[in-house]
Scaffold this active site. Structure first.
Site, PDB file in Angstrom:
ATOM      1  N   ASP A 148      47.882 -43.778  58.663  1.00  0.00           N
ATOM      2  CA  ASP A 148      49.032 -43.992  57.790  1.00  0.00           C
ATOM      3  C   ASP A 148      48.617 -44.314  56.360  1.00  0.00           C
ATOM      4  OD1 ASP A 148      47.982 -46.469  58.457  1.00  0.00           O
ATOM      5  OD2 ASP A 148      49.701 -47.084  59.657  1.00  0.00           O
ATOM      6  N   ASN A 171      55.045 -56.797  66.200  1.00  0.00           N
ATOM      7  CA  ASN A 171      56.261 -56.270  66.819  1.00  0.00           C
ATOM      8  C   ASN A 171      55.963 -55.088  67.749  1.00  0.00           C
ATOM      9  OD1 ASN A 171      55.595 -54.254  65.046  1.00  0.00           O
ATOM     10  ND2 ASN A 171      57.453 -54.374  63.801  1.00  0.00           N
ATOM     11  N   HIS A 218      54.168 -52.413  66.974  1.00  0.00           N
ATOM     12  CA  HIS A 218      54.033 -51.087  66.348  1.00  0.00           C
ATOM     13  C   HIS A 218      52.599 -50.555  66.459  1.00  0.00           C
ATOM     14  CE1 HIS A 218      53.127 -52.665  61.964  1.00  0.00           C
ATOM     15  NE2 HIS A 218      52.024 -52.591  62.674  1.00  0.00           N
ATOM     16  N   GLU A 272      57.563 -48.290  64.086  1.00  0.00           N
ATOM     17  CA  GLU A 272      58.217 -49.567  64.321  1.00  0.00           C
ATOM     18  C   GLU A 272      59.120 -49.482  65.557  1.00  0.00           C
ATOM     19  OE1 GLU A 272      56.961 -51.748  62.546  1.00  0.00           O
ATOM     20  OE2 GLU A 272      57.247 -51.518  60.388  1.00  0.00           O
TER      21      GLU A 272
HETATM   22  P1  PGA Z   1      46.025 -55.906  61.653  1.00  0.00           P
HETATM   23  O1  PGA Z   1      47.238 -54.887  61.660  1.00  0.00           O
HETATM   24  O2  PGA Z   1      44.843 -55.206  62.231  1.00  0.00           O
HETATM   25  O3  PGA Z   1      45.823 -56.253  60.189  1.00  0.00           O
HETATM   26  O4  PGA Z   1      46.436 -57.101  62.451  1.00  0.00           O
HETATM   27  C1  PGA Z   1      47.472 -54.119  62.793  1.00  0.00           C
HETATM   28  C2  PGA Z   1      48.789 -53.393  62.667  1.00  0.00           C
HETATM   29  O5  PGA Z   1      49.742 -53.939  62.081  1.00  0.00           O
HETATM   30  O6  PGA Z   1      48.892 -52.278  63.195  1.00  0.00           O
END
Ligand code: PGA
Length: 241
Positions: free
Chosen positions: A67, A136, A138, A143
Site C-alpha cells: 500500500d 482493527n 486490517h 479496513e
Molecule cells: P504496525 O502496523 O506494523 O506498525 O503495527 C501494522 C498494520 O497496521 O497493518
C-alpha cells in the site's frame, strides 16, 4: 495456519527472515510482497545483515508493496516509498526497476490499480507476502467492512487507522485520509504469507483472525482459508488465543 509464539522481536525476525532468505537463495528471481509499519522492520534488518554477509543477492528479485498513502508525494519522509527505501531497498542490491510501491497519487485510480494487479500477475504472482495486522484486523489497508475486497483499489482510512498512524506525523491534519492498497484477494493470491504482530494492542485482532468466523468485519480472518500462512507473534499478541 502455522502459528508460532516467540519471546521477542529478535526471534520473530529470525524466523521470518529465514523463510524469506531461503526462498531467495533457492529462487533468485523470487517475487516478494512487502509491508511497511513497525512489525517487519527487524525482519528487514536481518535480511540486510544476510546481504552484507554475502549470503544472498536481490539482483533478480522483484518486490510489490501492499500500500501507499494518497495525498503525499513518494518523496515525502512519511511515504511508504521512503519507508521501504530507508528500511530495506537502500541497503541491498535490488534494482530500482524491480521495486514496486503503489503510486499514491495516480491520475486515474481505477486504471492504475488494475495495472498494479496486472503487473503482479505478469511477474508470476507473489511467492511470499509479508503482512502486519491493524488493531482493527486490517491487512494492507483493507479496513473492516461488509465485504471482502478484490484487487488493488483506493480506500478511505478508518479513524482508528488514522489514529494509529498519527505518531509518524508532526500534525494530525497531515495524516493522509486515503490510500492505495492491494485488496484482500490480491493478498491471498500470494503463494505463502508471513504475518507478524507484537504487543497487547494486537491481541484482539489476532484472536479474531484465528478464532473468529471468517468475516470482512476482521479482514485478516480470510487467512484461515489460505493453506500456507505463518503467523509469527509474541506472547502479548497471543494473550487472547
Ligand atoms: P504496525 O502496523 O506494523 O506498525 O503495527 C501494522 C498494520 O497496521 O497493518
Amino acid at each position: 495456519m502455522d502459528i508460532r509464539i516467540f519471546n521477542n522481536t529478535e526471534e520473530i525476525a529470525q524466523a521470518a527472515s529465514e523463510i524469506i532468505l531461503n526462498k531467495v537463495k533457492s529462487s533468485p528471481d523470487a517475487i516478494l510482497g512487502l509491508a511497511t509499519g513497525a512489525s517487519p522492520v527487524a525482519t528487514y534488518k536481518k535480511i540486510i545483515a544476510a546481504y552484507n554477509a554475502g549470503e544472498v543477492s536481490f539482483k533478480n528479485v522483484k518486490t510489490f508493496n501492499l500500500d501507499e498513502y494518497c495525498s503525499i508525494p513518494a518523496s515525502d519522509r512519511n511515504s511508504y516509498y521512503t519507508f521501504m527505501h530507508e528500511n530495506l531497498f537502500n541497503h541491498i542490491d535490488i534494482e530500482e526497476e524491480n521495486v514496486h510501491v503503489p503510486n499514491g497519487n495516480p491520475e486515474n485510480a481505477e486504471e492504475y490499480c488494475a495495472s498494479y494487479d496486472e503487473a503482479i500477475k505478469n511477474a508470476g504472482g507473489i511467492d511470499i507476502q509479508v503482512l502486519g495486522i491493524g488493531r482493527n484486523g486490517h491487512i494492507g489497508f483493507n479496513e473492516p467492512s461488509d465485504a471482502f475486497t478484490a484487487g488493488t483499489y483506493k480506500v478511505k482510512l478508518t479513524d482508528s487507522t488514522i489514529e494509529a498512524n498519527k505518531i509518524y506525523f508532526d500534525r494530525e491534519e497531515e495524516v493522509p485520509r486515503e490510500a492505495i492498497t492491494m485488496g484482500v484477494e490480491s493478498i491471498i493470491n500470494a503463494k505463502e504469507i508471513i504475518l507478524i504482530a507484537e504487543g497487547t494492542a494486537k491481541a484482539q485482532a489476532i484472536h479474531d483472525m484465528i478464532k473468529g468466523e471468517i468475516s470482512p468485519a476482521c479482514p485478516a480472518s480470510i487467512l484461515q482459508k489460505h493453506d500456507n500462512v505463518h503467523i509469527f507473534i509474541d506472547k502479548a499478541a497471543a494473550s487472547l488465543i
